[in-house]
Structures are given as structure tokens and as C-alpha cells.
Design an enzyme around this catalytic site. Structure first.
Site, short mmCIF file in Angstrom:
data_model
loop_
_atom_site.label_atom_id
_atom_site.label_comp_id
_atom_site.label_asym_id
_atom_site.label_seq_id
_atom_site.Cartn_x
_atom_site.Cartn_y
_atom_site.Cartn_z
N ARG A 97 5.58 40.32 46.87
CA ARG A 97 4.92 39.11 46.40
C ARG A 97 5.19 39.21 44.90
NH1 ARG A 97 0.69 40.10 50.27
NH2 ARG A 97 1.25 39.07 51.99
N LYS A 119 14.90 31.00 35.29
CA LYS A 119 15.46 30.60 36.66
C LYS A 119 16.44 31.45 37.10
CE LYS A 119 16.60 25.71 35.10
NZ LYS A 119 17.58 24.88 35.06
N GLU A 161 28.83 27.98 25.26
CA GLU A 161 27.51 27.97 25.39
C GLU A 161 26.80 27.82 23.96
OE1 GLU A 161 26.18 26.52 28.09
OE2 GLU A 161 27.26 27.22 29.92
N LYS A 219 17.27 28.75 22.80
CA LYS A 219 16.99 28.38 24.35
C LYS A 219 15.64 28.71 24.62
CE LYS A 219 18.21 28.52 28.85
NZ LYS A 219 19.05 29.06 29.88
N GLU A 229 11.91 21.43 32.90
CA GLU A 229 13.01 20.63 32.94
C GLU A 229 12.56 19.25 33.03
OE1 GLU A 229 16.57 22.54 33.74
OE2 GLU A 229 17.80 20.55 33.90
N ARG A 233 14.31 20.35 27.75
CA ARG A 233 15.27 21.30 28.38
C ARG A 233 16.58 20.64 29.08
NH1 ARG A 233 13.42 26.43 32.00
NH2 ARG A 233 15.78 27.36 31.99
N ASN A 237 21.82 20.77 29.15
CA ASN A 237 22.95 20.09 29.92
C ASN A 237 24.14 19.41 29.25
OD1 ASN A 237 21.95 21.21 32.52
ND2 ASN A 237 20.51 19.44 32.37
N HIS A 244 30.46 20.30 35.81
CA HIS A 244 30.06 20.65 37.29
C HIS A 244 31.31 19.83 38.04
CE1 HIS A 244 25.76 21.55 35.99
NE2 HIS A 244 26.40 22.83 36.06
N HIS A 257 33.06 28.94 33.91
CA HIS A 257 31.99 27.66 33.83
C HIS A 257 32.08 27.50 32.27
CE1 HIS A 257 28.44 25.94 33.71
NE2 HIS A 257 27.85 26.64 32.76
N1 LIG Z 1 19.61 31.44 35.29
C1 LIG Z 1 20.29 30.65 34.66
O1 LIG Z 1 19.57 29.88 33.62
C2 LIG Z 1 21.81 30.61 34.42
C3 LIG Z 1 22.31 30.01 33.43
C4 LIG Z 1 23.57 29.98 33.46
C5 LIG Z 1 24.35 30.65 34.27
N2 LIG Z 1 23.60 31.19 35.24
C6 LIG Z 1 24.35 32.08 36.21
O2 LIG Z 1 25.13 32.91 35.67
C7 LIG Z 1 26.16 33.44 36.43
C8 LIG Z 1 27.45 33.84 35.52
O3 LIG Z 1 26.88 34.78 34.71
P1 LIG Z 1 28.00 35.56 33.62
O4 LIG Z 1 29.16 34.46 33.22
O5 LIG Z 1 27.09 36.35 32.63
O6 LIG Z 1 29.02 36.35 34.58
P2 LIG Z 1 28.82 37.50 35.69
O7 LIG Z 1 27.53 38.07 35.78
O8 LIG Z 1 29.67 37.21 36.83
O9 LIG Z 1 29.77 38.52 34.80
C9 LIG Z 1 31.35 38.37 34.53
C10 LIG Z 1 32.14 39.74 34.68
O10 LIG Z 1 31.90 40.47 33.78
C11 LIG Z 1 31.53 41.81 34.03
N3 LIG Z 1 30.66 42.46 32.91
C12 LIG Z 1 29.50 41.94 32.76
N4 LIG Z 1 29.28 42.40 31.54
C13 LIG Z 1 30.13 43.25 31.06
C14 LIG Z 1 30.42 44.00 30.14
N5 LIG Z 1 29.60 44.25 28.82
N6 LIG Z 1 31.66 44.55 30.16
C15 LIG Z 1 32.73 44.57 30.74
N7 LIG Z 1 32.51 43.58 31.87
C16 LIG Z 1 31.16 43.12 32.05
C17 LIG Z 1 30.99 41.44 35.43
O11 LIG Z 1 30.89 42.74 36.25
C18 LIG Z 1 31.70 40.35 35.95
O12 LIG Z 1 32.97 40.94 36.59
C19 LIG Z 1 26.51 32.25 37.52
O13 LIG Z 1 26.26 32.70 38.59
C20 LIG Z 1 25.60 31.16 37.02
O14 LIG Z 1 25.05 30.56 37.98
C21 LIG Z 1 22.34 31.20 35.35
ZN LIG Z 2 26.45 26.37 31.32
#
Ligand SMILES: NC(=O)c1ccc[n+]([C@@H]2O[C@H](COP(=O)([O-])OP(=O)(O)OC[C@H]3O[C@@H](n4cnc5c(N)ncnc54)[C@H](O)[C@@H]3O)[C@@H](O)[C@H]2O)c1
Ligand SMILES: [Zn+2]
Length: 362
Positions: A97, A119, A161, A219, A229, A233, A237, A244, A257
């Protein structure tokens, strides 16, 4: 609300106040080299990818936590990119929980965006982040030195970003970030063989830390003021409505992305020009031109035809996908329009109008 720790070097992560006995570390497989920093902690490694961002992974982590004796007072750390922090935060939020958790984001995108804001969630079939919660981590430890191993395209996705955040809030930092990442792009092009992440970190770690820290704080500030949001917030976007749509149409071809956000911001700026221009839609503002130039300088695609994955697409092709966006309310959509740096508006516009503009812009 969470605390942000900024640690310039990886070694400083050892300063995090943690109880070895009750702390459980969930770490992305690609970051095994960080094990030595968390020696003595119970550590679980997972292969985290978008296809593994599903509920069965949450169950698997929970099962391993249970077997390792994690009780209601345990603390969970997620170390990795946005996928790792999204899954870890969600698992911690529902395990027994809910237990406390913290993040060590290791991609630029997660340091300035994904790990901040509370999130957490996973995907269901092809629908992103359908199962989730809004729940804040206790802290986020941001360490830019971690980025030295990050692949070039992942790094650049994060730059989009960073620029988005500074377009919203800070002219000086926008300029600073464009200068920094342009220099990195030039050096990377000149020094064949040296990794992009290494060049980006070694260029000037103080400036990089300053840029990332500032962006994370912006942020964090927005989230504090509007956690659910309802208003401000939504500004985050910027560029995302068309991003998207690009992802929807080209997701299977591996569009990143951040690259989609880069092109999405330019489309949003063009729509802003169109709306300002008495709807003749012919004038491109100096802001839009500057944005296009700056994105190119840092190595991001600005126009659909500049990216090998989207080069066949036209803005008009994206209009239908826009109407399926999560942000659509009835016949209208909230759309974020940048008219300049620190001059961005959240407007409500009819979907038909967006479609018509997209057709005119082609
Ligand atoms: N929660 C939120 O507010 C929010 C906002 C934006 C995106 N997201 C989510 O984040 C995800 C994307 O995250 P991301 O872009 O950080 O990518 P990711 O977590 O997929 O990492 C990208 C790649 O880089 C590798 N990697 C990570 N750190 C590394 C490092 N220091 N050195 C070498 N390799 C490394 C990972 O293993 C992976 O292969 C999506 O699922 C998206 O939906 C969430
Ligand atoms: Zn984004």
C-alpha cells in the site's frame, strides 16, 4: 513535495543519507557500473525497455522485494532513465500500500523531466502510461556526470526538453543551453571516435550542472504550483501535441520522443505565426526562424523533412492523429502556442481549426 539533490560527481552519490538494511535498489541493466557506488545495498537489476514497461514487470519487482524481505518501512531507489523511474515509482506506490522512494535519474530527459513531477506508471497494450499514480518521490538525486555514458541520440532527446523548458521560463538560460549544446555538437563532429556523452560532460561540467539544475527547478516549481495539471502544468506540453501525433504515426520506426518534440515545437510556433498573421498564414516570425536555427545547431531535427524517419510526412498528415490526443475535450483541444521566449500561451482551439491550419501549412 520532493527535494532535489544536485551532485556534480558520481562519487558524491555516496553522500545520500540511506539505511543499508532497509534500502532496496532497482537499477537499469545498462548501469551495472554503478553497483560499486551502492555496494552493500540489496540491488536488483532489470532490463528496462518500453516493451517491458508493463504491469508484469511491476509484479516481478514486487515479488523480488517480498522475497528479499522488504517491509512497509523499506525505502526503494530507482536508478535509470524515465522508464526505470516510472516503473519504480509505481511499484513503490502500491507495494504494501505504498512505501517511500527516491530516484537517481541517469538520462538527460529523466534528470530534467521524467523523474520530476510524481507521474509514475506503466503502459497497457499500446496505450502509454494508462496504469499509474501521481505520487512524489522523497528526493531526486541529479548527477550530470552520469550522462557521460549516455548515447548521442538519447542525449539529444533530452536537449529538446531542456530547450522547451527554457522557452517557457528563461531567455538567458535558453541562450546558455543553445550555446553549450551547439559547442558540444561541433566538437563531436570534429573528434571522431570520442563518445558524445563524454564530450558533453567534459566540455564544462559546472555549466552543464547549472543548466540541468535550473531546468529541473523550473519543472519542480510548476509541479508544486499545479500538481494535477489543471492549469500551468499544461504549458509543459509545448511541442507535445504534434510530437504525440508523430509518435503515433511513426512510433514503430523508432522515432525518439525528444526528436518528435523538437519538430512539434516548430509546428506549434508556425501555428502561432498563422494565428497572429490575420490567418493569411504566410509570415514566419523571427522567433520561429530562430527556433529552427537553434534546434539545427544542437543537432535536433527542426522540420519533418530533416529527419529520416519523418521525411515523407507533412503537417497535414498529422492532423487526424491530433484529434485522438489525450488532451482533446469534446470538439476542442488545449494547445500551447509559443510566440517567443517567455511568451507562451495555453489556448483552447477547435480541433477543426487546428486541422484547417495544418492543411494550410501542409
Ligand atoms: N513521468 C513523467 O513525467 C515522464 C515524463 C517524460 C517521459 N516519461 C517516460 O520516460 C520514458 C523515457 O525515458 P528516457 O528517455 O529517460 O529513456 P529510458 O529510460 O528508456 O533510457 C534510454 C536508454 O538509455 C539507457 N541509459 C539510461 N541511462 C544511461 C546512462 N547514463 N548511460 C548509458 N545508457 C543509459 C537505458 O538503458 C535505455 O536503453 C518513457 O517511457 C516516457 O513515457 C515520463
Ligand atoms: Zn516530453
Amino acid at each position: 513535495m520532493n527535494k532535489i539533490h544536485i551532485y556534480k560527481s558520481i562519487k558524491q552519490l555516496q553522500n545520500l543519507p540511506l539505511e543499508k538494511e532497509s534500502t532496496f535498489v532497482i537499477i537499469d541493466n545498462n548501469l551495472k557500473h554503478l553497483h560499486s557506488i551502492f555496494k552493500g545495498f540489496k540491488t536488483f537489476c532489470f532490463e528496462f525497455s518500453e516493451s517491458k514497461k508493463i504491469f508484469s514487470t511491476v509484479e516481478e519487482i514486487a515479488r523480488q522485494l517480498l522475497e528479499a524481505g522488504a517491509d512497509r518501512n523499506c525505502f526503494i531507489i530507482g536508478i535509470g532513465g524515465g522508464i526505470t523511474t516510472d516503473i519504480t515509482g509505481f511499484t513503490a506506490s502500491i507495494y504494501k500500500r505504498g512505501v517511500k522512494f527516491g530516484f537517481v535519474p541517469t538520462t538527460l530527459l529523466s534528470q530534467v523531466d521524467a523523474s520530476i513531477g510524481g507521474k509514475n506508471g506503466v503502459n497497457l497494450n499500446s496505450y502509454k502510461n494508462i496504469l499509474g499514480v501521481i505520487n512524489q518521490p522523497l528526493w531526486i538525486a541529479i548527477c550530470p556526470e552520469l550522462l557521460q555514458t549516455l548515447p548521442e541520440e538519447e542525449f539529444k532527446a533530452g536537449i529538446a526538453e531542456v530547450l522547451k523548458t527554457f522557452i517557457l521560463f528563461d531567455k538567458d538560460y535558453y541562450t546558455k543551453a543553445v550555446e553549450y549544446f551547439s559547442k558540444v555538437a561541433q566538437k563531436y563532429a570534429a573528434q571522431e571516435g570520442k563518445e558524445y556523452g563524454t564530450i558533453a560532460v567534459e566540455e564544462d561540467i559546472d555549466t552543464l550542472t547549472d543548466i540541468i539544475g535550473k531546468c529541473a527547478q523550473y519543472k519542480c516549481g510548476v509541479v508544486k504550483r499545479d500538481e494535477f495539471e489543471k492549469g500551468e502544468r499544461r504549458l509543459l506540453n509545448l511541442g507535445h501535441t504534434f510530437a504525440h501525433a508523430i509518435e503515433k504515426l511513426k512510433g514503430d520506426s523508432g522515432i525518439m520522443h525528444g526528436h518528435a518534440v523538437s519538430m512539434g515545437m516548430v509546428i506549434a510556433a508556425k501555428i502561432g505565426d498563422y494565428l497572429k498573421d490575420g490567418e493569411s498564414g504566410t509570415q514566419q516570425s523571427s522567433f520561429t526562424q530562430m527556433l529552427i536555427d537553434d534546434l539545427r545547431k544542437v543537432g535536433l531535427p527542426a522540420l519533418l523533412e530533416e529527419c529520416p524517419i519523418t521525411k515523407e510526412l507533412k503537417i497535414s498528415h498529422l492532423a487526424d492523429a491530433v484529434s485522438k490526443d489525450k488532451k482533446v475535450q469534446g470538439k476542442n483541444i488545449h494547445f500551447i502556442v509559443p510566440n517567443g521566449i517567455e511568451n507562451v500561451k495555453d489556448i483552447t482551439i477547435e480541433l477543426d481549426k487546428i486541422k484547417q491550419i495544418a492543411n494550410d501549412l501542409r
